[in-house]
Design an enzyme around this catalytic site. Structure first.
Site, PDB file in Angstrom:
ATOM      1  N   LYS A 134       0.834  -1.218   0.000  1.00 26.82           N
ATOM      2  CA  LYS A 134       0.000   0.000   0.000  1.00 26.82           C
ATOM      3  C   LYS A 134       0.862   1.260   0.000  1.00 26.82           C
ATOM      4  O   LYS A 134       0.593   2.197  -0.747  1.00 26.82           O
ATOM      5  CB  LYS A 134      -0.921   0.032   1.238  1.00 26.82           C
ATOM      6  N   ARG A 170      -9.984   1.289   7.401  1.00 27.40           N
ATOM      7  CA  ARG A 170      -9.520  -0.049   7.751  1.00 27.40           C
ATOM      8  C   ARG A 170     -10.608  -0.834   8.462  1.00 27.40           C
ATOM      9  O   ARG A 170     -10.382  -1.982   8.837  1.00 27.40           O
ATOM     10  CB  ARG A 170      -8.328   0.085   8.689  1.00 27.40           C
ATOM     11  N   ARG A 183      11.408  -6.163   5.211  1.00 32.28           N
ATOM     12  CA  ARG A 183      11.094  -4.750   4.973  1.00 32.28           C
ATOM     13  C   ARG A 183      11.953  -3.863   5.880  1.00 32.28           C
ATOM     14  O   ARG A 183      12.095  -4.128   7.071  1.00 32.28           O
ATOM     15  CB  ARG A 183       9.606  -4.476   5.254  1.00 32.28           C
ATOM     16  N   ARG A 239      -1.254  -8.713  13.304  1.00 29.83           N
ATOM     17  CA  ARG A 239      -1.797  -7.726  12.357  1.00 29.83           C
ATOM     18  C   ARG A 239      -2.561  -8.405  11.232  1.00 29.83           C
ATOM     19  O   ARG A 239      -3.579  -7.890  10.761  1.00 29.83           O
ATOM     20  CB  ARG A 239      -0.655  -6.869  11.766  1.00 29.83           C
TER      21      ARG A 239
HETATM   22  P1  AMP Z   1       0.303   0.942   8.309  1.00 31.42           P
HETATM   23  O1  AMP Z   1       1.547   1.715   8.169  1.00 31.42           O
HETATM   24  O2  AMP Z   1      -0.800   1.402   7.388  1.00 31.42           O
HETATM   25  O3  AMP Z   1       0.518  -0.553   8.230  1.00 31.42           O
HETATM   26  O4  AMP Z   1      -0.255   1.237   9.791  1.00 31.42           O
HETATM   27  C1  AMP Z   1       0.509   0.887  10.941  1.00 31.42           C
HETATM   28  C2  AMP Z   1      -0.403   0.781  12.143  1.00 31.42           C
HETATM   29  O5  AMP Z   1      -1.051   2.047  12.373  1.00 31.42           O
HETATM   30  C3  AMP Z   1      -1.541  -0.213  12.008  1.00 31.42           C
HETATM   31  O6  AMP Z   1      -1.147  -1.546  12.300  1.00 31.42           O
HETATM   32  C4  AMP Z   1      -2.531   0.342  13.031  1.00 31.42           C
HETATM   33  O7  AMP Z   1      -2.133   0.045  14.351  1.00 31.42           O
HETATM   34  C5  AMP Z   1      -2.367   1.838  12.846  1.00 31.42           C
HETATM   35  N1  AMP Z   1      -3.317   2.350  11.812  1.00 31.42           N
HETATM   36  C6  AMP Z   1      -3.003   2.879  10.603  1.00 31.42           C
HETATM   37  N2  AMP Z   1      -4.117   3.248   9.933  1.00 31.42           N
HETATM   38  C7  AMP Z   1      -5.156   2.918  10.732  1.00 31.42           C
HETATM   39  C8  AMP Z   1      -6.562   3.012  10.593  1.00 31.42           C
HETATM   40  N3  AMP Z   1      -7.137   3.511   9.473  1.00 31.42           N
HETATM   41  N4  AMP Z   1      -7.329   2.565  11.618  1.00 31.42           N
HETATM   42  C9  AMP Z   1      -6.781   2.076  12.739  1.00 31.42           C
HETATM   43  N5  AMP Z   1      -5.469   1.932  12.927  1.00 31.42           N
HETATM   44  C10 AMP Z   1      -4.647   2.348  11.940  1.00 31.42           C
END
Ligand code: AMP
Length: 209
Positions: free
Chosen positions: A8, A83, A122, A166
């Site tokens: 993403k 999400r 990563r 996750r």
């Molecule tokens: P990401 O970098 O998108 O994988 O996000 C890292 C972490 O941030 C996720 O595992 C969640 O803990 C939190 N997070 C990011 N976006 C959201 C969202 N839209 N809703 C809830 N938690 C989020």
């Protein structure tokens, strides 16, 4: 959309650059807040480190406010938001009230086994957010960001135990969005394992055409 590590962030960046629109990543916003020691950052960190989602009420207003900024007038890429179904509903309601809508929902499909392997490789830049893969997309100099020269790190939430959590959270809370957006006729799925980053990017551009 996609599981953690599906691509993403990488493709969000590519789309944003190609179409000259902002890339809005809620994960990046939280990480920035953690780095700057804000109250939002300290609230979010507890959830993130456990592999859990940050509660909807801490995310929705943040995004809705961001979308009101002038640079979003001609479009934007949302990465990692929505999400959950309540986040998607809140986003639709806010956009409808403002006369806008989501045009495309792109799901990058990658099986869990591949995700677990990928996350272990990563590396991210804690300064500028650039993303690398130690084998598939390494930096020119090992362990150092090509863009800003900072030492790369393995994100706390990319550790294998946290990745498994996750993924479970993804299947339970985020995957239902696939039906949500396919029901609205705007979902496209690309195979996130087929070909190079450029090949996947070309498949995404095909959707916009
Ligand atoms: P990401 O970098 O998108 O994988 O996000 C890292 C972490 O941030 C996720 O595992 C969640 O803990 C939190 N997070 C990011 N976006 C959201 C969202 N839209 N809703 C809830 N938690 C989020």
């Amino acid at each position: 959309m996609g599981a953690p590590g599906a691509g993403k962030g990488t493709h969000g960046d590519i789309i944003a650059v190609k179409h000259s629109i902002p890339h809005i990543s809620t994960g990046d916003i939280f990480r920035e807040n953690i780095k700057n020691g804000t109250e939002l950052g300290s609230k979010a960190k507890g959830y993130m480190d456990k592999g859990l989602l940050v509660p909807d009420d801490l995310v929705v207003d943040l995004v809705v406010d961001r979308l009101k900024q002038a640079d979003c007038a001609d479009g934007y890429v949302l990465d990692g938001f929505p999400r959950t179904i309540p986040q998607a509903e809140a986003l639709d309601a806010a956009l409808e009230a403002a006369g806008g809508k989501i045009d495309y929902a792109i799901n990058i499909d990658v099986p869990d086994g591949t995700i677990i392997e990928r996350m272990a490789c990563r590396r991210v830049c804690p300064n500028c957010g650039a993303i690398y893969h130690t084998i598939a997309a390494p930096p020119r100099k090992e362990g150092i960001c090509d863009k800003c020269g900072t030492a790369l790190i393995l994100r706390d939430d990319d550790r294998p135990e946290t990745v498994k959590k996750r993924l479970a959270v993804y299947h339970e809370q985020t995957e239902p969005l696939i039906s949500y957006y396919s029901g609205r006729g705007i979902l496209s799925t690309v195979d996130g394992t087929k070909g190079s980053i450029d090949d996947i990017s070309a498949s995404i551009e095909q959707i916009f055409r």
